[in-house]
Design an enzyme around this catalytic site. Structure first.
Site, PDB file in Angstrom:
ATOM      1  CG  ASP A  32       4.301   7.196  -0.487  1.00 45.02           C
ATOM      2  OD1 ASP A  32       3.996   6.092  -0.011  1.00 45.02           O
ATOM      3  OD2 ASP A  32       4.357   7.416  -1.715  1.00 45.02           O
ATOM      4  CE  LYS A  98       3.600  -0.033   1.385  1.00 39.58           C
ATOM      5  NZ  LYS A  98       3.373   1.236   0.662  1.00 39.58           N
ATOM      6  CD  GLU A 201       0.366   3.263   0.032  1.00 40.94           C
ATOM      7  OE1 GLU A 201      -0.063   2.716  -1.003  1.00 40.94           O
ATOM      8  OE2 GLU A 201       1.334   2.835   0.680  1.00 40.94           O
ATOM      9  CG  ASP A 223      -1.999   3.814  -4.834  1.00 43.35           C
ATOM     10  OD1 ASP A 223      -0.996   3.600  -5.528  1.00 43.35           O
ATOM     11  OD2 ASP A 223      -1.948   4.161  -3.641  1.00 43.35           O
TER      12      ASP A 223
END
Length: 647
Positions: A32, A98, A201, A223
């Protein structure tokens, strides 16, 4: 036939089903790669049962901060080591990158980050993408930063498993586009990993939850992580995991909540000190980094307590920051961010053709979902309490490991059907985006549409393939370009041009275009652009391999010096704060001289840290001695102060 890689789709079949997909039996790890924290996991055999397990890093932690730092000689620190020295090296410590991966510099979200991060974001002139720049002027792509985090996690896994690891499944936000997914794959390649799949994810989280709980039903995965938000609706039945719909925002997460708290703290500090100017505070990057870290800590504490304090001594000259922040204050100032998650949830439910009362479980993923107000809002949306049985920081990595287990053959009897994250289509006359495959279409899928020319006598067409949801192509992402020539001259609208999209089980888009009357068809292969050329990626890999041992040695030395530097800085600040008290102690002169001496040695090392002849262990030993001496000094000063009060 044109081949464009779609980094989003997943369609796995194990040996128990037709169309079996197998890889070598070597271990496949799951990673992850998060905005704030990252984690790595693997499939473990336990009493004839396969289970996914998190691998602790070298500091015994189950997650690793997604941070990378460079010193003046280019030595690299990753994870907690980078985070510890961020205050004294803020311009060269990169976090939340990211959010920039696969993005152009001119992107509105990039420009927003440009104003709030303590490091420099610059435009790469060759591809227009957002890159990071060190204080020395060296530039790094977000993929390179990601590769250093992935390489660290790869090494962690190899040490724990005691075997080489070169295959991985890496997770990405469900709403990442093709460029962002390719940039993530490039990061894995630079880290020495063969990325077997790039997995969404929330899909990974649902797979982890469903496989462990053996629950069938409709699952909603909410999420909200450090930098992105995703909502996915899945149908789990008899080992089949089918993604019905997904939606989200690739630039909404904990970083945005932190920035709101930072502004709240700065506003209060300026109210308490009206003589200060906002620009002076905002432009002080070191101070802003201190405020950011304190704000993030306070936000996290408010998931467990109702009230906390943000204290930063000597923020500006003799002025200290001391702000009380209550849970309800945090709720109020961030409510606009929380509300931004509601619309994607409703869209995902609508696209899945699912009513709220049909959802059996709501899974919370990402650190921000620990915030009580967010849990309350989610409960209101779905009319049921969210399931908190999964660890929001670990479940995505566990799901990625399960994906790896499926690909390696370690896990059987599982089928995962995923969907396209964004609509895929082509540009037609006037720059209009004509969709061919709508978002949330289940893979594999094949679709054919007929088009024609827009000008009389037109003998060729330029078929440009885009990803996105906007009506005009200029607002979407170009993922490929196919030129079809040799069309017989005819009036506009007469030629029949057949365009076919065929997305196979591995997520490859096959695009063909042919003019029916002539049978003319062109073939071109286009690779999605991640911002780095293949030559650049290979050069980075070769350079890293050539300097691996030296880099590790320098990294260890810099970590020791950083710890010493932080300790001495804290001691120097304490000397300044409590000078009037400790100066009366007979130990003061000796301690003061010792602190100045070790400071001089640390500064000398930092100027010459590439000189491997310098004995860093000597500095560590002297630092320990100074620390013990200063402890005695403060104990002696406290004793004298108490005696003075008693007399």
């Amino acid at each position: 036939m044109k081949r464009v890689m779609l980094r989003r789709g997943l369609f796995y079949r194990n040996s128990a089903r037709s169309g079996a997909l197998r890889y070598a039996s070597s271990k496949v790890i799951g990673i992850d790669l998060g905005t704030t924290n990252s984690a790595v996991a693997y499939i473990r055999d336990s009493n004839d049962k396969k289970s996914a397990t998190i691998i602790e890093n070298e500091e015994g932690q189950r997650t690793t901060p997604s941070m990378v730092a460079f010193d003046k000689n280019g030595s690299v620190l990753v994870g907690a080591a980078a985070k510890r020295q961020s205050l004294i090296n803020h311009e060269n410590t990169f976090f939340a990158t990211k959010r920039l991966i696969g993005r152009s510099f001119k992107d509105a979200e990039t420009q927003k980050d440009l104003k709030i991060v303590p490091y420099k974001i610059v435009e790469n002139k060759s591809n227009g993408q957002a890159y990071l720049q060190t204080s020395k002027g060296d530039t790094k792509s977000p993929s390179e930063i990601g590769s250093l985090i992935l390489k660290y996690l790869k090494n962690v896994a190899e040490k724990y498993l005691d075997e080489p690891v070169d295959k991985a499944v890496i997770t990405v936000p469900a709403y990442f586009n093709d460029s962002q997914r390719q940039a993530t794959k490039d990061a894995g390649t630079m880290a020495g990993l063969k990325v077997l799949r790039v997995v969404n994810e929330p899909t990974a989280a649902a797979l982890s939850f469903g496989l462990d709980a053996l629950n069938d039903g409709i699952i909603a995965v909410y999420d909200l992580g450090g930098g992105t938000f995703d909502i996915s609706i899945l149908d789990i039945e008899d080992g089949v995991f089918e993604v019905k719909a997904t939606n989200g925002d690739t630039h909404l997460g904990g970083e945005d909540f932190d920035n709101v708290v930072v502004n709240y703290v700065v506003d209060h500090f300026l109210k308490q000190n009206p003589s200060l100017e906002r620009e002076a505070i905002i432009n002080n990057r070191e101070l802003m980094q201190r405020i950011k870290e304190a704000s993030e800590d306070a936000k996290i504490r408010l998931s467990h307590v109702k009230e906390t304090r943000i204290e930063i001594p000597f923020a500006v000259e003799n002025k200290h920051i001391d702000v009380t922040l209550k849970e309800e204050d945090l709720d109020n100032i961030t409510m606009h961010l929380i509300k931004q998650t509601i619309s994607p949830v409703k869209k995902a439910l609508k696209d899945a053709d699912i009513e709220v009362d049909e959802v059996d479980d709501v899974i919370l993923v990402g650190g921000m979902t620990r915030m009580p107000k967010i849990r309350s809002i989610v409960e209101d949306i779905f009319n049921k309490k969210p399931n908190t049985s999964v660890n929001p920081d670990e479940t995505v990595a566990l799901g990625a490991a399960i994906q790896g287990g499926i690909l390696s053959g370690e896990i059987k009897n599982v089928l995962l059907l995923d969907v396209t994250p964004l609509t895929i289509g082509i540009e037609t006359y006037g720059g209009v985006f004509s969709p061919l495959i709508p978002r949330n279409s289940t893979l594999p899928i094949k679709k054919t549409e007929m088009f024609s020319t827009g000008v009389d006598g037109q003998t060729g067409v330029d078929i440009r393939v885009y990803q996105g949801e906007r009506g005009l192509v200029r607002d979407n992402k170009l993922i490929g370009d196919l030129k079809l020539a040799g069309i017989p001259p005819m009036p506009k609208g007469v030629p029949q041009i057949k365009v076919t999209f065929d997305i196979d089980a591995d997520g490859i888009i096959n695009v063909s275009a042919a003019e029916t009357s002539s049978g003319k068809e062109e073939t071109i292969t286009v690779i999605a652009n991640s911002g780095l050329t293949e030559e650049e990626i290979n050069a980075i890999i070769e350079e890293a391999n050539a300097n691996k041992d030296r880099d590790n040695l320098i990294r260890q030395r810099v970590e020791l010096i950083t710890k010493a530097d932080i300790m001495v800085s804290d001691t120097e600040n304490a000397f300044e704060r409590f000078h009037d008290t400790i100066v009366k102690s007979p130990l003061y002169e000796e301690a003061s001289k010792a602190v100045k001496g070790i400071r001089a040695k640390i500064d000398h090392f930092k100027k010459n840290d590439s000189d491997l002849s310098l004995d860093v262990n000597e500095i560590k030993r002297e630092t320990d001695k100074v620390q013990n001496l200063c402890l005695k000094l403060f104990q002696d000063a406290a004793k004298h102060t108490q005696n003075a009060k008693n007399s």
